[in-house]
Structures are given as C-alpha cells and as structure tokens.
Design a protein around this motif. Structure first.
Motif, PDB file in Angstrom:
ATOM      1  N   VAL A  10       0.833  -1.207   0.000  1.00  0.00           N
ATOM      2  CA  VAL A  10       0.000   0.000   0.000  1.00  0.00           C
ATOM      3  C   VAL A  10       0.863   1.250   0.000  1.00  0.00           C
ATOM      4  O   VAL A  10       0.630   2.199  -0.772  1.00  0.00           O
ATOM      5  CB  VAL A  10      -0.940  -0.006   1.222  1.00  0.00           C
ATOM      6  CG1 VAL A  10      -1.591   1.351   1.409  1.00  0.00           C
ATOM      7  CG2 VAL A  10      -2.002  -1.094   1.078  1.00  0.00           C
TER       8      VAL A  10
ATOM      9  N   TYR B 286      -0.002   3.867  -3.299  1.00  0.00           N
ATOM     10  CA  TYR B 286      -1.123   4.784  -3.137  1.00  0.00           C
ATOM     11  C   TYR B 286      -0.778   6.014  -2.295  1.00  0.00           C
ATOM     12  O   TYR B 286      -0.018   5.923  -1.321  1.00  0.00           O
ATOM     13  CB  TYR B 286      -2.288   4.066  -2.459  1.00  0.00           C
ATOM     14  CG  TYR B 286      -2.801   2.878  -3.229  1.00  0.00           C
ATOM     15  CD1 TYR B 286      -3.498   3.046  -4.420  1.00  0.00           C
ATOM     16  CD2 TYR B 286      -2.585   1.581  -2.771  1.00  0.00           C
ATOM     17  CE1 TYR B 286      -3.972   1.953  -5.133  1.00  0.00           C
ATOM     18  CE2 TYR B 286      -3.051   0.486  -3.474  1.00  0.00           C
ATOM     19  CZ  TYR B 286      -3.735   0.680  -4.653  1.00  0.00           C
ATOM     20  OH  TYR B 286      -4.196  -0.400  -5.362  1.00  0.00           O
TER      21      TYR B 286
ATOM     22  N   THR C  41      -8.230   9.301  -0.225  1.00  0.00           N
ATOM     23  CA  THR C  41      -9.349   8.380  -0.037  1.00  0.00           C
ATOM     24  C   THR C  41      -9.862   8.404   1.392  1.00  0.00           C
ATOM     25  O   THR C  41      -9.075   8.526   2.352  1.00  0.00           O
ATOM     26  CB  THR C  41      -8.960   6.936  -0.401  1.00  0.00           C
ATOM     27  OG1 THR C  41     -10.069   6.069  -0.144  1.00  0.00           O
ATOM     28  CG2 THR C  41      -7.759   6.450   0.402  1.00  0.00           C
TER      29      THR C  41
ATOM     30  N   PRO D 139      -2.750  -4.159  -0.546  1.00  0.00           N
ATOM     31  CA  PRO D 139      -4.105  -3.616  -0.678  1.00  0.00           C
ATOM     32  C   PRO D 139      -5.200  -4.677  -0.723  1.00  0.00           C
ATOM     33  O   PRO D 139      -6.320  -4.432  -0.241  1.00  0.00           O
ATOM     34  CB  PRO D 139      -4.047  -2.806  -1.977  1.00  0.00           C
ATOM     35  CG  PRO D 139      -2.828  -3.292  -2.704  1.00  0.00           C
ATOM     36  CD  PRO D 139      -1.866  -3.718  -1.652  1.00  0.00           C
TER      37      PRO D 139
ATOM     38  N   PHE E  40     -10.313   5.496  -5.264  1.00  0.00           N
ATOM     39  CA  PHE E  40      -9.727   6.721  -4.717  1.00  0.00           C
ATOM     40  C   PHE E  40     -10.348   7.933  -5.421  1.00  0.00           C
ATOM     41  O   PHE E  40     -11.183   7.792  -6.323  1.00  0.00           O
ATOM     42  CB  PHE E  40      -8.215   6.708  -4.935  1.00  0.00           C
ATOM     43  CG  PHE E  40      -7.428   5.939  -3.904  1.00  0.00           C
ATOM     44  CD1 PHE E  40      -6.400   6.556  -3.198  1.00  0.00           C
ATOM     45  CD2 PHE E  40      -7.697   4.603  -3.652  1.00  0.00           C
ATOM     46  CE1 PHE E  40      -5.648   5.857  -2.256  1.00  0.00           C
ATOM     47  CE2 PHE E  40      -6.954   3.892  -2.710  1.00  0.00           C
ATOM     48  CZ  PHE E  40      -5.930   4.522  -2.009  1.00  0.00           C
TER      49      PHE E  40
ATOM     50  N   GLY F  68      -6.478   3.267  -7.610  1.00  0.00           N
ATOM     51  CA  GLY F  68      -5.792   4.386  -6.999  1.00  0.00           C
ATOM     52  C   GLY F  68      -6.133   5.737  -7.600  1.00  0.00           C
ATOM     53  O   GLY F  68      -6.810   5.857  -8.630  1.00  0.00           O
TER      54      GLY F  68
ATOM     55  N   SER G 291      -6.682   7.068 -11.411  1.00  0.00           N
ATOM     56  CA  SER G 291      -6.636   5.942 -12.348  1.00  0.00           C
ATOM     57  C   SER G 291      -7.870   5.973 -13.247  1.00  0.00           C
ATOM     58  O   SER G 291      -8.895   6.568 -12.913  1.00  0.00           O
ATOM     59  CB  SER G 291      -6.526   4.612 -11.605  1.00  0.00           C
ATOM     60  OG  SER G 291      -7.607   4.414 -10.724  1.00  0.00           O
TER      61      SER G 291
ATOM     62  N   GLY H  60      -2.524   1.024  -9.079  1.00  0.00           N
ATOM     63  CA  GLY H  60      -1.880   2.105  -8.357  1.00  0.00           C
ATOM     64  C   GLY H  60      -2.341   3.470  -8.851  1.00  0.00           C
ATOM     65  O   GLY H  60      -3.169   3.589  -9.760  1.00  0.00           O
ATOM     66  N   ASP H  61      -1.811   4.503  -8.255  1.00  0.00           N
ATOM     67  CA  ASP H  61      -2.149   5.868  -8.660  1.00  0.00           C
ATOM     68  C   ASP H  61      -1.729   6.119 -10.115  1.00  0.00           C
ATOM     69  O   ASP H  61      -0.697   5.628 -10.574  1.00  0.00           O
ATOM     70  CB  ASP H  61      -1.435   6.875  -7.765  1.00  0.00           C
ATOM     71  CG  ASP H  61      -1.904   6.825  -6.316  1.00  0.00           C
ATOM     72  OD1 ASP H  61      -2.993   6.277  -6.056  1.00  0.00           O
ATOM     73  OD2 ASP H  61      -1.173   7.351  -5.445  1.00  0.00           O
TER      74      ASP H  61
ATOM     75  N   SER I 146       1.930   1.997  -9.864  1.00  0.00           N
ATOM     76  CA  SER I 146       1.575   3.372 -10.204  1.00  0.00           C
ATOM     77  C   SER I 146       2.226   3.868 -11.488  1.00  0.00           C
ATOM     78  O   SER I 146       3.309   3.424 -11.875  1.00  0.00           O
ATOM     79  CB  SER I 146       1.938   4.307  -9.053  1.00  0.00           C
ATOM     80  OG  SER I 146       3.327   4.284  -8.814  1.00  0.00           O
TER      81      SER I 146
END
Length: 225
Positions: free
Chosen positions: A6, A10, A15, A27, A113, A130, A133, A175-176, A194
């Motif tokens: 995590v 992220y 969030t 996650p 998120f 994330g 995304s 991921g982000d 990410s």
C-alpha cells in the motif's frame, strides 16, 4: 514484493478508506473488510456534507446521480462525483471525490480513490483503484479464476515472487495514475503499479511494474524519463 505494498502504490490522502488501508501491508488484504469499515465510519461522516439515503448508504450532497442508477449498501460516495445512467453499485463500495461511475458500469466490493474514472461499460469487482486511475471503455476486472481456486499474486517481471492471498475473489489492484486501455481484461490477481499504462485490448495477469507500458505479456517496457 515491496512495490505491491500500500505504501508504495497509493497516496492515502486521496481516499476516505485511508484508516482501513493503513492497517494492511498489501491492498488486497483490505477487500474482506470494506463492508464493515463503511458501516463503522458512515455514521461519523459530516452531516453538512453527507446525507444518509438508505440502510448503510451515505452520499455527499454534491454528488450527481442519474435516476436509472441502482445503489445498494454498504456504500459511501464522496463529493462531486457523477453516477451516470444504468450504473449498478452492488454494495461494499467506497467512491472518492470527483469520480465518474459511468453508464452500465458495475461496482462490487471496491475502493475507488479520488478522481477515478470508470466511465463506460466497466465491471470492477473486488478491486482497489488508486488516485487518478482510469479504465477505458469496456475494460473489466475479472475477479474469479475459471477453476475457482484461490488467487496467487505472481510477479514475473521484477522480484519473481509469489504471494498466496487466500482469496477466491480478487480483481485488480491499480496504483495511482494507472491507465487501462479500452476492452482490456485484468485477470484475477492483477496488480498494476503506479503510473503504468495498459495497451487497449490487453489480457493482463500478475504484477506490472511502476512506470511501465504493458504492450503484451512479452513486451512490458519502462517509460522513458
């Protein structure tokens, strides 16, 4: 698999589920806990911002919801999100701020998120998406293996490790700033780290490293600086 944790995937400032995700290393470990977490924090949400719209359903007052959308709890939808016609939210769902849940999109046991877009014909189940995304039209998370066995996360590109999750239902962890191309299938146990991109019409499984482009299973390349 440090890159799948995590803390490395992220930005938890983006969030409402941060207190839940802070209790786990990976996650997917949060998936069985989403429903109870919503029931716990829902009554504590600011009544100036959120209103209760049914059993275990809290919706921010600034959210736009089409009349033909279906909302089942436990559910939280944060501020300035748009839920479009025909969306089906089945429960155990946290949707962040400024998200788009699109026409004919189905959500089940997921965390989105802030600024996540699942805007057209997407199925997202047992997944975490994330910050910022995006899933292209028709892309889905497949959350149960065809042989119904428990999901194992496999990293074939970097660490070569495997992690047995103990979960029968596990879609994808994005991921982000992950971009998923149209009509792609993210198979059970997919983790896209990410700032990575998935080509359209891809069949993805396992761990995709951060800052990568997935062209096909044999061609995963690092983005140029």
């Amino acid at each position: 698999m440090e890159h799948c944790k995590v803390k490395n995937m992220y930005d938890l400032t983006q969030t409402l589920a941060a207190p839940l995700l802070e209790t786990v290393d990976y996650p997917w470990e949060a998936l069985p806990k989403i429903g109870e977490f919503i029931k716990e924090i829902g009554p504590k949400l600011d009544p100036e911002v959120f209103e209760r719209r049914g059993e275990n359903i809290w919706i921010a007052k600034s959210v736009s919801i089409a009349a033909t959308a279906t909302l089942n709890g436990p559910l939280i939808i944060d501020e300035d999100t748009e839920v479009r016609p025909g969306a089906f939210i089945r429960g155990n769902v946290i949707v962040g701020k400024n998200c788009v849940v699109g026409n004919s999109t189905e959500l089940k046991n997921v965390i989105l998120f802030n600024v996540v877009q699942v805007p057209h014909y997407n199925y997202v189940g047992d997944s975490v998406l994330g910050f910022h995304s995006h899933m292209g039209a028709g892309s889905i998370t497949s959350n149960v293996k065809s042989d119904k066995t428990l999901v194992v996360v496999k990293d074939r590109y970097e660490s070569k490790e495997e992690i047995a999750t103990g979960l029968k239902k596990f879609g994808a962890m994005l991921g982000d700033y992950v971009e998923v191309g149209c009509n792609s299938v993210l198979n059970p146990g997919t983790v896209v780290c990410s700032h990575s991109n998935i080509y359209p019409v891809s069949c993805v499984r396992g761990v995709i490293p951060a800052n990568s482009i997935f062209k096909d299973k044999d061609h995963v390349v690092k983005k140029e600086a």
